[in-house]
Scaffold this motif. Structure first.
Motif, PDB file in Angstrom:
ATOM      1  N   GLY A  31       4.432  51.420   0.602  1.00 17.94           N
ATOM      2  CA  GLY A  31       4.371  50.381   1.624  1.00 17.94           C
ATOM      3  C   GLY A  31       5.471  49.352   1.524  1.00 17.94           C
ATOM      4  O   GLY A  31       5.427  48.330   2.219  1.00 17.94           O
ATOM      5  N   ASN A  32       6.473  49.588   0.689  1.00 15.40           N
ATOM      6  CA  ASN A  32       7.584  48.647   0.516  1.00 15.40           C
ATOM      7  C   ASN A  32       8.714  49.065   1.463  1.00 15.40           C
ATOM      8  O   ASN A  32       9.665  49.743   1.077  1.00 15.40           O
ATOM      9  CB  ASN A  32       8.062  48.661  -0.935  1.00 15.40           C
ATOM     10  N   THR A  33       8.599  48.654   2.716  1.00 14.96           N
ATOM     11  CA  THR A  33       9.580  49.076   3.719  1.00 14.96           C
ATOM     12  C   THR A  33      10.947  48.434   3.502  1.00 14.96           C
ATOM     13  O   THR A  33      11.967  49.008   3.897  1.00 14.96           O
ATOM     14  CB  THR A  33       9.071  48.729   5.126  1.00 14.96           C
ATOM     15  N   GLU A  34      10.975  47.269   2.868  1.00 22.11           N
ATOM     16  CA  GLU A  34      12.263  46.601   2.643  1.00 22.11           C
ATOM     17  C   GLU A  34      13.147  47.434   1.717  1.00 22.11           C
ATOM     18  O   GLU A  34      14.321  47.691   2.016  1.00 22.11           O
ATOM     19  CB  GLU A  34      12.027  45.213   2.051  1.00 22.11           C
ATOM     20  N   GLN A  35      12.579  47.859   0.580  1.00 23.32           N
ATOM     21  CA  GLN A  35      13.346  48.682  -0.346  1.00 23.32           C
ATOM     22  C   GLN A  35      13.598  50.077   0.237  1.00 23.32           C
ATOM     23  O   GLN A  35      14.664  50.668   0.020  1.00 23.32           O
ATOM     24  CB  GLN A  35      12.599  48.802  -1.678  1.00 23.32           C
ATOM     25  N   ALA A  36      12.619  50.589   0.983  1.00 27.41           N
ATOM     26  CA  ALA A  36      12.804  51.897   1.612  1.00 27.41           C
ATOM     27  C   ALA A  36      13.962  51.853   2.602  1.00 27.41           C
ATOM     28  O   ALA A  36      14.769  52.788   2.674  1.00 27.41           O
ATOM     29  CB  ALA A  36      11.519  52.321   2.316  1.00 27.41           C
ATOM     30  N   GLN A  37      14.071  50.753   3.344  1.00 26.04           N
ATOM     31  CA  GLN A  37      15.164  50.606   4.294  1.00 26.04           C
ATOM     32  C   GLN A  37      16.510  50.528   3.577  1.00 26.04           C
ATOM     33  O   GLN A  37      17.509  51.110   4.030  1.00 26.04           O
ATOM     34  CB  GLN A  37      14.950  49.339   5.126  1.00 26.04           C
ATOM     35  N   ARG A  38      16.517  49.846   2.449  1.00 27.83           N
ATOM     36  CA  ARG A  38      17.754  49.717   1.674  1.00 27.83           C
ATOM     37  C   ARG A  38      18.282  51.085   1.251  1.00 27.83           C
ATOM     38  O   ARG A  38      19.473  51.388   1.411  1.00 27.83           O
ATOM     39  CB  ARG A  38      17.484  48.841   0.452  1.00 27.83           C
ATOM     40  N   TRP A  39      17.388  51.940   0.727  1.00 34.07           N
ATOM     41  CA  TRP A  39      17.820  53.248   0.260  1.00 34.07           C
ATOM     42  C   TRP A  39      18.037  54.221   1.417  1.00 34.07           C
ATOM     43  O   TRP A  39      18.860  55.138   1.315  1.00 34.07           O
ATOM     44  CB  TRP A  39      16.809  53.806  -0.739  1.00 34.07           C
ATOM     45  N   ALA A  40      17.339  54.017   2.516  1.00 35.26           N
ATOM     46  CA  ALA A  40      17.580  54.846   3.700  1.00 35.26           C
ATOM     47  C   ALA A  40      18.984  54.606   4.243  1.00 35.26           C
ATOM     48  O   ALA A  40      19.649  55.530   4.722  1.00 35.26           O
ATOM     49  CB  ALA A  40      16.532  54.556   4.771  1.00 35.26           C
ATOM     50  N   ASP A  41      19.445  53.356   4.155  1.00 33.27           N
ATOM     51  CA  ASP A  41      20.814  53.050   4.574  1.00 33.27           C
ATOM     52  C   ASP A  41      21.824  53.781   3.692  1.00 33.27           C
ATOM     53  O   ASP A  41      22.855  54.270   4.175  1.00 33.27           O
ATOM     54  CB  ASP A  41      21.058  51.545   4.516  1.00 33.27           C
ATOM     55  N   LYS A  42      21.529  53.861   2.406  1.00 31.86           N
ATOM     56  CA  LYS A  42      22.424  54.579   1.496  1.00 31.86           C
ATOM     57  C   LYS A  42      22.402  56.087   1.772  1.00 31.86           C
ATOM     58  O   LYS A  42      23.409  56.781   1.581  1.00 31.86           O
ATOM     59  CB  LYS A  42      22.028  54.313   0.040  1.00 31.86           C
ATOM     60  N   LEU A  43      21.243  56.577   2.210  1.00 35.65           N
ATOM     61  CA  LEU A  43      21.141  57.993   2.557  1.00 35.65           C
ATOM     62  C   LEU A  43      21.936  58.309   3.816  1.00 35.65           C
ATOM     63  O   LEU A  43      22.364  59.445   4.029  1.00 35.65           O
ATOM     64  CB  LEU A  43      19.664  58.374   2.750  1.00 35.65           C
ATOM     65  N   GLY A  44      22.138  57.266   4.635  1.00 31.43           N
ATOM     66  CA  GLY A  44      22.871  57.450   5.881  1.00 31.43           C
ATOM     67  C   GLY A  44      21.980  57.461   7.100  1.00 31.43           C
ATOM     68  O   GLY A  44      22.444  57.665   8.220  1.00 31.43           O
ATOM     69  N   ARG A  45      20.682  57.234   6.882  1.00 33.71           N
ATOM     70  CA  ARG A  45      19.727  57.213   7.986  1.00 33.71           C
ATOM     71  C   ARG A  45      18.973  55.897   7.941  1.00 33.71           C
ATOM     72  O   ARG A  45      18.042  55.716   7.165  1.00 33.71           O
ATOM     73  CB  ARG A  45      18.743  58.383   7.867  1.00 33.71           C
ATOM     74  N   GLY A  46      19.370  54.957   8.779  1.00 37.51           N
ATOM     75  CA  GLY A  46      18.756  53.641   8.737  1.00 37.51           C
ATOM     76  C   GLY A  46      17.431  53.538   9.465  1.00 37.51           C
ATOM     77  O   GLY A  46      16.700  52.565   9.286  1.00 37.51           O
TER      78      GLY A  46
END
Length: 298
Positions: free
Chosen positions: A31-46
């Motif tokens: 449920g930690n969308t903030e950190q999930a968003q951070r790593w999703a940006d690194k994956l290339g899918r924001g």
């Protein structure tokens, strides 16, 4: 409440992509969308909505040294996670296997994906033989091809595989599934509207449905008559002969198909009535076919 249980095995191109994908889904499951968003940006899918559906529940994430496994439940009518797979294949995913257990019917279905395409089980393991021990440890001794005849353990591993007739891209598969779902919804709405219209007109929905079936049968006969007339006129001599015969068929064939359809709908009620009448006529006779004499007590 019935639900579908999904198990999604994800195999990435390199360990870095695997680690980033692991962090994205572990944070999403927590449920930690903030950190999930951070790593999703690194994956290339924001866009997290493309990687994670809000309708998923009972989520679990299992990180292995060489792959990532997601497990989650959905409603019985919810979509397959094709949007997430499509997004992941565009950002480092190499292969994936989706296994769905349909609780309502007690059946399991497995789909194999490679390089952004839905492929057959055999094609998947021909391209990725290293994943056979991970996904089907019991089938490893038989090789990535077909299981040995009578080998129940091996068959249990991949007997539930759902294979396409030919490889199809996930994008196309997702579009087909969306179209199928939309058409099913439209058909259901059309049936409801039809029943409402019949109710307002005072006509039984059953009678209305019978009328539609009879009309369809008549159109079938008319179409066959038209095709017959066109083909015979073009291929054989005697224009007026074939045209006249075609007109006769245009009347006879629709009536024939409508009568046959009507009999199928109504069943053999006439035969049943005949049997009842026959039984009634036999009531006044004895076993030898003669009249029964009734002796009255005086």
């Amino acid at each position: 409440m019935s639900q579908n249980t999904h198990t999604l095995h994800l195999f990435f191109e390199d360990p870095v992509k695997l680690k980033i994908g692991q962090l994205v889904y572990q944070y999403l499951a927590a449920g930690n969308t903030e950190q999930a968003q951070r790593w999703a940006d690194k994956l290339g899918r924001g866009d997290l909505d493309a990687l994670w559906d809000a309708l998923w529940f009972n989520q679990e994430v299992f990180a292995e040294p060489d792959h990532l496994t997601l497990r989650f439940d959905t409603g019985t009518h919810d979509d397959l996670p094709l949007t997430a797979l499509e997004a992941l294949f565009a950002h480092g995913l190499q292969a994936a296997v989706l296994e769905v257990f349909y609780d309502q019917v007690g059946e399991t279905e497995r789909m194999h994906f490679d390089s952004g395409q839905w492929v057959s089980r055999q094609a998947f393991f021909q391209r990725n033989p290293q994943w056979l021990p991970v996904l089907e440890p019991k089938a490893e001794r038989s090789g990535p091809g077909d299981a040995k005849e009578g080998d129940e353990d091996s068959d249990a591993d991949h007997g539930c595989s759902k294979d396409p007739a030919k490889p199809i891209s996930i994008t196309q598969l997702r579009q087909q599934e969306a179209k199928r779902k939309r058409e099913a919804q439209e058909a259901a709405e059309a049936i409801v509207d039809f029943a409402k219209a019949m109710g307002k007109s005072g006509t039984s929905p059953v009678q209305g449905l019978i009328a539609v079936l009879l009309l369809r049968a008549g159109l079938k006969g008319l179409l066959q008559a038209i095709v017959f007339t066109v083909v015979t006129v073009l291929l054989f001599k005697g224009f007026w002969l074939w045209l006249g015969l075609g007109l006769v068929l245009a009347v006879v064939l629709p009536l024939y198909y409508m009568l046959a359809e009507y009999k199928n709908i109504k069943g053999d009620d006439g035969d049943a009535d005949g049997d009842n009448n026959s039984n009634s006529s036999d009531d006044g006779k004895d076993d030898n076919g003669g009249p029964v004499t009734v002796m009255a007590n005086r």
